[in-house]
Design a protein around this motif. Structure first.
Motif, PDB file in Angstrom:
ATOM      1  N   HIS A 158       0.828  -1.206   0.000  1.00 14.26           N
ATOM      2  CA  HIS A 158       0.000   0.000   0.000  1.00 14.26           C
ATOM      3  C   HIS A 158       0.861   1.256   0.000  1.00 14.26           C
ATOM      4  O   HIS A 158       0.587   2.208  -0.742  1.00 14.26           O
ATOM      5  CB  HIS A 158      -0.947   0.013   1.198  1.00 14.26           C
ATOM      6  CG  HIS A 158      -1.825   1.220   1.207  1.00 14.26           C
ATOM      7  ND1 HIS A 158      -1.468   2.392   1.808  1.00 14.26           N
ATOM      8  CD2 HIS A 158      -3.023   1.447   0.635  1.00 14.26           C
ATOM      9  CE1 HIS A 158      -2.406   3.296   1.625  1.00 14.26           C
ATOM     10  NE2 HIS A 158      -3.369   2.740   0.922  1.00 14.26           N
ATOM     11  N   ASP A 159       1.901   1.279   0.810  1.00 15.34           N
ATOM     12  CA  ASP A 159       2.783   2.448   0.857  1.00 15.34           C
ATOM     13  C   ASP A 159       3.424   2.700  -0.510  1.00 15.34           C
ATOM     14  O   ASP A 159       3.534   3.849  -0.956  1.00 15.34           O
ATOM     15  CB  ASP A 159       3.868   2.275   1.918  1.00 15.34           C
ATOM     16  CG  ASP A 159       3.345   2.383   3.337  1.00 15.34           C
ATOM     17  OD1 ASP A 159       2.188   2.828   3.530  1.00 15.34           O
ATOM     18  OD2 ASP A 159       4.084   1.993   4.269  1.00 15.34           O
ATOM     19  N   GLN A 160       3.853   1.625  -1.176  1.00 16.57           N
ATOM     20  CA  GLN A 160       4.459   1.798  -2.499  1.00 16.57           C
ATOM     21  C   GLN A 160       3.435   2.302  -3.517  1.00 16.57           C
ATOM     22  O   GLN A 160       3.744   3.150  -4.347  1.00 16.57           O
ATOM     23  CB  GLN A 160       5.109   0.501  -2.973  1.00 16.57           C
ATOM     24  CG  GLN A 160       6.396   0.198  -2.239  1.00 16.57           C
ATOM     25  CD  GLN A 160       7.132  -1.001  -2.810  1.00 16.57           C
ATOM     26  OE1 GLN A 160       6.560  -1.869  -3.457  1.00 16.57           O
ATOM     27  NE2 GLN A 160       8.436  -1.052  -2.564  1.00 16.57           N
TER      28      GLN A 160
ATOM     29  N   ARG B 198       1.385   9.568  -5.394  1.00 16.81           N
ATOM     30  CA  ARG B 198       1.938  10.878  -5.011  1.00 16.81           C
ATOM     31  C   ARG B 198       2.910  11.384  -6.076  1.00 16.81           C
ATOM     32  O   ARG B 198       2.934  12.581  -6.391  1.00 16.81           O
ATOM     33  CB  ARG B 198       2.625  10.786  -3.650  1.00 16.81           C
ATOM     34  CG  ARG B 198       1.673  10.810  -2.465  1.00 16.81           C
ATOM     35  CD  ARG B 198       2.397  10.984  -1.147  1.00 16.81           C
ATOM     36  NE  ARG B 198       3.350   9.916  -0.884  1.00 16.81           N
ATOM     37  CZ  ARG B 198       3.060   8.777  -0.270  1.00 16.81           C
ATOM     38  NH1 ARG B 198       1.838   8.553   0.153  1.00 16.81           N
ATOM     39  NH2 ARG B 198       3.988   7.871  -0.065  1.00 16.81           N
ATOM     40  N   ARG B 199       3.706  10.475  -6.628  1.00 17.58           N
ATOM     41  CA  ARG B 199       4.637  10.873  -7.695  1.00 17.58           C
ATOM     42  C   ARG B 199       3.866  11.413  -8.900  1.00 17.58           C
ATOM     43  O   ARG B 199       4.233  12.419  -9.485  1.00 17.58           O
ATOM     44  CB  ARG B 199       5.512   9.696  -8.100  1.00 17.58           C
ATOM     45  CG  ARG B 199       6.508  10.061  -9.175  1.00 17.58           C
ATOM     46  CD  ARG B 199       7.431   8.923  -9.486  1.00 17.58           C
ATOM     47  NE  ARG B 199       8.237   9.249 -10.651  1.00 17.58           N
ATOM     48  CZ  ARG B 199       9.035   8.412 -11.246  1.00 17.58           C
ATOM     49  NH1 ARG B 199       9.154   7.182 -10.801  1.00 17.58           N
ATOM     50  NH2 ARG B 199       9.719   8.776 -12.300  1.00 17.58           N
ATOM     51  N   TYR B 200       2.782  10.706  -9.258  1.00 14.03           N
ATOM     52  CA  TYR B 200       1.949  11.213 -10.359  1.00 14.03           C
ATOM     53  C   TYR B 200       1.435  12.623 -10.030  1.00 14.03           C
ATOM     54  O   TYR B 200       1.486  13.529 -10.874  1.00 14.03           O
ATOM     55  CB  TYR B 200       0.764  10.279 -10.651  1.00 14.03           C
ATOM     56  CG  TYR B 200      -0.335  10.981 -11.404  1.00 14.03           C
ATOM     57  CD1 TYR B 200      -0.164  11.351 -12.740  1.00 14.03           C
ATOM     58  CD2 TYR B 200      -1.519  11.347 -10.772  1.00 14.03           C
ATOM     59  CE1 TYR B 200      -1.152  12.048 -13.422  1.00 14.03           C
ATOM     60  CE2 TYR B 200      -2.509  12.037 -11.451  1.00 14.03           C
ATOM     61  CZ  TYR B 200      -2.318  12.383 -12.766  1.00 14.03           C
ATOM     62  OH  TYR B 200      -3.290  13.085 -13.441  1.00 14.03           O
TER      63      TYR B 200
ATOM     64  N   THR C 229       3.469  17.761 -15.964  1.00 16.28           N
ATOM     65  CA  THR C 229       4.222  17.262 -17.119  1.00 16.28           C
ATOM     66  C   THR C 229       3.409  16.307 -17.988  1.00 16.28           C
ATOM     67  O   THR C 229       3.826  15.995 -19.099  1.00 16.28           O
ATOM     68  CB  THR C 229       5.506  16.536 -16.665  1.00 16.28           C
ATOM     69  OG1 THR C 229       5.151  15.329 -15.984  1.00 16.28           O
ATOM     70  CG2 THR C 229       6.349  17.431 -15.770  1.00 16.28           C
ATOM     71  N   TRP C 230       2.268  15.846 -17.509  1.00 15.84           N
ATOM     72  CA  TRP C 230       1.472  14.873 -18.258  1.00 15.84           C
ATOM     73  C   TRP C 230       0.533  15.509 -19.267  1.00 15.84           C
ATOM     74  O   TRP C 230       0.082  14.846 -20.200  1.00 15.84           O
ATOM     75  CB  TRP C 230       0.691  13.958 -17.316  1.00 15.84           C
ATOM     76  CG  TRP C 230       1.557  12.915 -16.715  1.00 15.84           C
ATOM     77  CD1 TRP C 230       2.085  12.908 -15.454  1.00 15.84           C
ATOM     78  CD2 TRP C 230       2.039  11.733 -17.351  1.00 15.84           C
ATOM     79  NE1 TRP C 230       2.866  11.789 -15.267  1.00 15.84           N
ATOM     80  CE2 TRP C 230       2.851  11.043 -16.425  1.00 15.84           C
ATOM     81  CE3 TRP C 230       1.875  11.183 -18.612  1.00 15.84           C
ATOM     82  CZ2 TRP C 230       3.486   9.846 -16.726  1.00 15.84           C
ATOM     83  CZ3 TRP C 230       2.506   9.979 -18.904  1.00 15.84           C
ATOM     84  CH2 TRP C 230       3.299   9.330 -17.969  1.00 15.84           C
TER      85      TRP C 230
ATOM     86  N   ALA D  16      -1.345   2.688 -13.790  1.00 11.92           N
ATOM     87  CA  ALA D  16      -1.579   1.918 -12.561  1.00 11.92           C
ATOM     88  C   ALA D  16      -3.035   2.091 -12.160  1.00 11.92           C
ATOM     89  O   ALA D  16      -3.558   3.209 -12.168  1.00 11.92           O
ATOM     90  CB  ALA D  16      -0.661   2.411 -11.443  1.00 11.92           C
ATOM     91  N   LEU D  17      -3.682   0.999 -11.843  1.00 10.68           N
ATOM     92  CA  LEU D  17      -5.053   1.028 -11.352  1.00 10.68           C
ATOM     93  C   LEU D  17      -5.045   0.352  -9.987  1.00 10.68           C
ATOM     94  O   LEU D  17      -4.797  -0.843  -9.883  1.00 10.68           O
ATOM     95  CB  LEU D  17      -5.991   0.286 -12.309  1.00 10.68           C
ATOM     96  CG  LEU D  17      -7.445   0.179 -11.874  1.00 10.68           C
ATOM     97  CD1 LEU D  17      -8.097   1.562 -11.822  1.00 10.68           C
ATOM     98  CD2 LEU D  17      -8.210  -0.748 -12.801  1.00 10.68           C
ATOM     99  N   HIS D  18      -5.274   1.105  -8.943  1.00 10.11           N
ATOM    100  CA  HIS D  18      -5.291   0.572  -7.580  1.00 10.11           C
ATOM    101  C   HIS D  18      -6.721   0.630  -7.076  1.00 10.11           C
ATOM    102  O   HIS D  18      -7.322   1.702  -7.036  1.00 10.11           O
ATOM    103  CB  HIS D  18      -4.391   1.399  -6.656  1.00 10.11           C
ATOM    104  CG  HIS D  18      -2.967   1.432  -7.117  1.00 10.11           C
ATOM    105  ND1 HIS D  18      -2.122   2.466  -6.811  1.00 10.11           N
ATOM    106  CD2 HIS D  18      -2.230   0.575  -7.854  1.00 10.11           C
ATOM    107  CE1 HIS D  18      -0.938   2.235  -7.340  1.00 10.11           C
ATOM    108  NE2 HIS D  18      -0.982   1.087  -7.980  1.00 10.11           N
TER     109      HIS D  18
END
Length: 196
Positions: A113-115, A121-123, A129-130, A186-188
């Motif tokens: 979960h932390d990762q 958060r990085r996104y 930039t996206w 990524a889909l969480h």
């Protein structure tokens, strides 16, 4: 090489502990995205020494999480790796029968979960930039539902099937040469009970 499992269940403590190492999980995830890679390529992605990455790749291989892949270049010194399955599943019910297993499962779940939260958060940090197309397409949703355990399990299966449908669609399009505008996504999805 043998055909890969669609989704490998992790049911033993040793394999869970092997995967629940921060760098190993990062390497496993990177291999799932790239399909194949060398220790040198992965070391560059995770900003670690090649020798350290090689060590952790061997540990993942010892537990059958990754395997050697066909060489992708003429350099015979390079060892190529790939995930041994298309994914893994780790279920609470396989780790409930002993306190040390339950504790390891909890620690692994928190790490994963932390990762995942770190990826999101990085996104958010890189959002400018996206560009507007990706930012409009990215979703951040919350649904507060009233369900039974059976309904929650059914919902989880349906969401996973839908995600796999899009994964297969994207891979097929890419294999056909349709790579324009494609990025890793990524889909969480978390479904869990809570009390107010």
């Amino acid at each position: 090489m043998a055909s890969r499992e669609r989704n490998r269940p992790i049911t033993d403590l040793g394999t869970l502990k092997a995967l629940a190492h921060p760098l190993r999980m990062q390497l496993y995830r990177a291999l799932c995205v790239s399909a194949t890679a060398t220790a040198s390529q992965l070391a560059e992605q995770v900003d670690e020494a090649v020798s350290l990455v090689s060590y952790h790749l061997r540990k993942l291989a010892e537990h059958g999480l990754i395997e050697e892949a066909e060489r992708q270049s003429a350099d015979g010194r390079e060892r190529w790796w790939r995930p041994a399955s298309d994914g893994v599943s780790i279920r609470d019910e396989n780790f409930r029968d002993a306190p040390e297993k339950a504790a390891a499962h909890l620690a692994a779940t928190r790490l994963f979960h932390d990762q995942r939260a770190g990826m999101y958060r990085r996104y958010l940090d890189e959002r400018p930039t996206w560009g507007p197309e990706w930012n409009s397409a990215a979703s951040d949703n919350e649904a507060l539902l009233r369900l039974t355990p059976a309904e929650l399990a059914e919902l989880g299966r349906e969401l996973l099937a839908l995600a796999r449908k899009y994964e297969e669609k994207g891979r097929a399009a890419e294999a056909a040469g349709d790579t324009e505008g494609r990025e890793n996504v990524a889909l969480h999805v978390y479904g869990f009970p809570f009390r107010v």
